[in-house]
Design a protein around this motif. Structure first.
Motif, PDB file in Angstrom:
ATOM      1  N   PRO A 105       0.854  -1.198   0.000  1.00  0.00           N
ATOM      2  CA  PRO A 105       0.000   0.000   0.000  1.00  0.00           C
ATOM      3  C   PRO A 105       0.886   1.243   0.000  1.00  0.00           C
ATOM      4  N   GLN A 106       0.416   2.295  -0.633  1.00  0.00           N
ATOM      5  CA  GLN A 106       1.185   3.529  -0.658  1.00  0.00           C
ATOM      6  C   GLN A 106       0.269   4.725  -0.823  1.00  0.00           C
ATOM      7  N   VAL A 107       0.723   5.863  -0.326  1.00  0.00           N
ATOM      8  CA  VAL A 107      -0.009   7.105  -0.499  1.00  0.00           C
ATOM      9  C   VAL A 107       0.258   7.594  -1.920  1.00  0.00           C
ATOM     10  N   THR A 108      -0.789   8.015  -2.608  1.00  0.00           N
ATOM     11  CA  THR A 108      -0.618   8.502  -3.973  1.00  0.00           C
ATOM     12  C   THR A 108      -0.911   9.998  -4.018  1.00  0.00           C
ATOM     13  N   MET A 109      -0.401  10.634  -5.024  1.00  0.00           N
ATOM     14  CA  MET A 109      -0.614  12.070  -5.207  1.00  0.00           C
ATOM     15  C   MET A 109      -1.993  12.311  -5.817  1.00  0.00           C
ATOM     16  N   ALA A 110      -2.589  13.427  -5.505  1.00  0.00           N
ATOM     17  CA  ALA A 110      -3.864  13.818  -6.107  1.00  0.00           C
ATOM     18  C   ALA A 110      -3.582  14.619  -7.372  1.00  0.00           C
ATOM     19  N   LEU A 111      -4.394  14.417  -8.384  1.00  0.00           N
ATOM     20  CA  LEU A 111      -4.273  15.202  -9.607  1.00  0.00           C
ATOM     21  C   LEU A 111      -4.925  16.554  -9.378  1.00  0.00           C
ATOM     22  N   THR A 112      -4.237  17.617  -9.752  1.00  0.00           N
ATOM     23  CA  THR A 112      -4.776  18.960  -9.536  1.00  0.00           C
ATOM     24  C   THR A 112      -4.865  19.780 -10.811  1.00  0.00           C
ATOM     25  N   ARG A 113      -4.304  19.253 -11.908  1.00  0.00           N
ATOM     26  CA  ARG A 113      -4.351  19.954 -13.189  1.00  0.00           C
ATOM     27  C   ARG A 113      -3.891  19.012 -14.283  1.00  0.00           C
ATOM     28  N   ASP A 114      -4.079  19.410 -15.549  1.00  0.00           N
ATOM     29  CA  ASP A 114      -3.573  18.625 -16.665  1.00  0.00           C
ATOM     30  C   ASP A 114      -2.053  18.577 -16.597  1.00  0.00           C
ATOM     31  N   SER A 115      -1.468  17.486 -17.047  1.00  0.00           N
ATOM     32  CA  SER A 115      -0.014  17.332 -16.933  1.00  0.00           C
ATOM     33  C   SER A 115       0.762  18.325 -17.781  1.00  0.00           C
ATOM     34  N   ASN A 116       0.142  18.860 -18.843  1.00  0.00           N
ATOM     35  CA  ASN A 116       0.847  19.824 -19.680  1.00  0.00           C
ATOM     36  C   ASN A 116       0.652  21.258 -19.192  1.00  0.00           C
TER      37      ASN A 116
END
Length: 67
Positions: A54-65
């Motif tokens: 198990p691991q903590v994942t990052m939240a998406l906050t915007r498009d990658s570009n």
């Protein structure tokens, strides 16, 4: 680690599998403002089962570009 999931909900990345559309939308409206989500496994790896530690994942906050 409560935070907004507005981008994840609006982009369609965050969803509730197997939950009927109207119920899903209502629940996601709540969590988009401020909440926590649990990622059971990395679905983008195409594993049929949750494999690995198990691991903590990052939240998406915007498009990658975006900058």
């Amino acid at each position: 680690m409560w935070h907004s999931h507005e981008y994840e909900v609006k982009s369609g990345v965050l969803f509730l599998p197997g939950v009927p559309g109207p119920v899903e939308r209502k629940d996601l409206e709540k969590v988009a403002k401020h909440g926590k989500t649990i990622h059971f496994w990395q679905v983008d790896r195409d594993d049929e089962l949750s494999l690995g530690l198990p691991q903590v994942t990052m939240a998406l906050t915007r498009d990658s570009n975006s900058t």
